[in-house]
Design a protein around this motif. Structure first.
Motif, short mmCIF file in Angstrom:
data_model
loop_
_atom_site.label_atom_id
_atom_site.label_comp_id
_atom_site.label_asym_id
_atom_site.label_seq_id
_atom_site.Cartn_x
_atom_site.Cartn_y
_atom_site.Cartn_z
N PHE A 1 0.88 -1.28 0.27
CA PHE A 1 -0.36 -0.07 -0.30
C PHE A 1 0.80 1.32 0.27
O PHE A 1 0.10 2.55 0.30
N ASP A 2 2.07 0.97 -0.03
CA ASP A 2 3.01 2.47 0.31
C ASP A 2 3.71 2.10 -1.72
O ASP A 2 4.02 1.36 -1.74
N SER A 3 3.22 3.41 -2.17
CA SER A 3 4.43 3.98 -3.39
C SER A 3 5.73 3.74 -3.70
O SER A 3 6.16 3.05 -4.77
#
Length: 365
Positions: free
Chosen positions: A204-206
């Protein structure tokens, strides 16, 4: 398999079976089964459905334990003649190896049962998973823990019923509660109680950075006798709301879901799996009774620890296990130092090694 190795394993099996005979006490089990069968054969036995169900379940457990022990004893008696035949006929070596492994596994299961001595250990369990610190990652991790724990129950042959799920904002869950029915369910799930920690590259972390997430697991015993727990209606706040998630059109159109807050303890329970509000309320009340029993049991353990002068952490906040997916793969239990490198297998519900190591350590202490 070398003859010396076979001889040593057969000797160990025989010694372990002899040690467990006192625990099983087949004579006492026979008497218990006979007594229960007499009760079940009395006129009007099924008039009280709840009591009849408990008696029948007790009879089934005792009968299963007695039959299992008798079968194991008979099979162990057959091992030595089979070993002698295998020395003369190598084609029997494979069958001998299978029979030895089977006996060792059943002895291990019997030894595991001996570890349950708590008041509620033999009964069913109410298991709640809560997302901890870590935002969306934690909610996703909580859903992974929920799946892992439910898969473990199913692999052990338990009946599992999902009672409530509160979805996360973006992914995963905020919390979920499920019921596990089966012999020693509460005793087994007691080994899973605490905080589970995940380390991985965040999906969920770009920037795909490493993230640490936490999920907590609470376990409470199922209390059959409602009189064991007194609950004052004035202490309850009851709220209804529309159920979310799967369940068809009905749950989305009526306020069938029920949330109950027990003001003195702060315990909150909710249920949305039933179609009617009354059924959900009854289930929620049963959940509340179970959690109040667990709270009292926790206080009792803390008091015993204080009397013994032990710095024993029996609180929900204790971190029990780490699941590291990056930069290496490892699941480690911090209470026993038991480790497994195959994280996928563990996350798919292979928890027996961790639970057994914990139970043995608890029994030894």
């Amino acid at each position: 398999m070398p003859a010396d190795s076979v001889s040593q394993r057969l000797k160990a099996i025989r010694q372990q079976l002899t040690l467990l005979a006192d625990y099983v006490d087949p004579s006492a089990l026979e008497a218990e089964v006979a007594e229960l069968e007499q009760v079940m054969g009395e006129p009007g036995f099924w008039d009280d459905q709840a009591n009849a169900a408990r008696t029948s379940a007790q009879h089934a457990r005792a009968s299963r334990k007695l039959d299992g022990y008798r079968t194991l004893t008979s099979d162990v008696d057959d091992l030595e003649p089979l070993a002698e035949m295998a020395q003369e006929d190598p084609d029997l070596a494979g069958e001998l190896a299978e029979q030895i492994v089977s006996a060792e596994r059943r002895l291990e299961a019997l030894e595991e049962e001996r570890l349950f001595s708590g008041r509620y250990d033999a009964g069913d369990a109410l298991v709640t998973v809560n997302a901890g610190a870590g935002g969306t990652d934690a909610q996703d991790w909580a859903e992974m823990v929920l799946r892992m724990e439910m898969r473990w129950a199913e692999k052990r042959g338990f009946d599992v019923e999902l009672l409530e799920v509160s979805p996360g904002e973006e992914a995963g869950i905020k919390s979920a509660t499920f019921l596990v029915r089966g012999e020693n369910a509460y005793g087994l799930y007691g080994a899973e109680k605490g905080v589970h920690r995940l380390v991985r590259l965040s999906p969920f972390d770009s920037a795909n950075r490493r993230q640490t997430s936490f999920a907590g697991l609470e376990v409470a015993p199922i209390v059959e006798d409602a009189a064991e727990v007194e609950i004052d209606d004035d202490d309850l706040q009851v709220d209804t709301y529309r159920a979310s998630g799967a369940g068809g059109q009905h749950v989305n159109k009526t306020d069938s879901a029920v949330r109950i807050t027990h003001r003195p303890s702060g315990i909150v329970v909710q249920c949305q799996n039933e179609r009617s509000q009354s059924s959900n309320r009854a289930t929620a009340m049963a959940m509340l009774r179970s959690k109040l029993v667990e709270l009292e049991e926790q206080r009792r353990q803390e008091e015993i620890a204080r009397e013994k002068g032990e710095a024993q952490d029996v609180n929900f906040g204790s971190q029990i296990r780490s699941y590291v997916l990056h930069p290496y793969s490892m699941v480690k239990d911090h209470r026993t130092d038991h480790e497994v490198g195959d994280t996928g297998r563990v996350l798919d519900g292979d928890l027996d090694g961790f639970v057994r190591a914990y139970l043995l350590k608890q029994a030894a202490s």
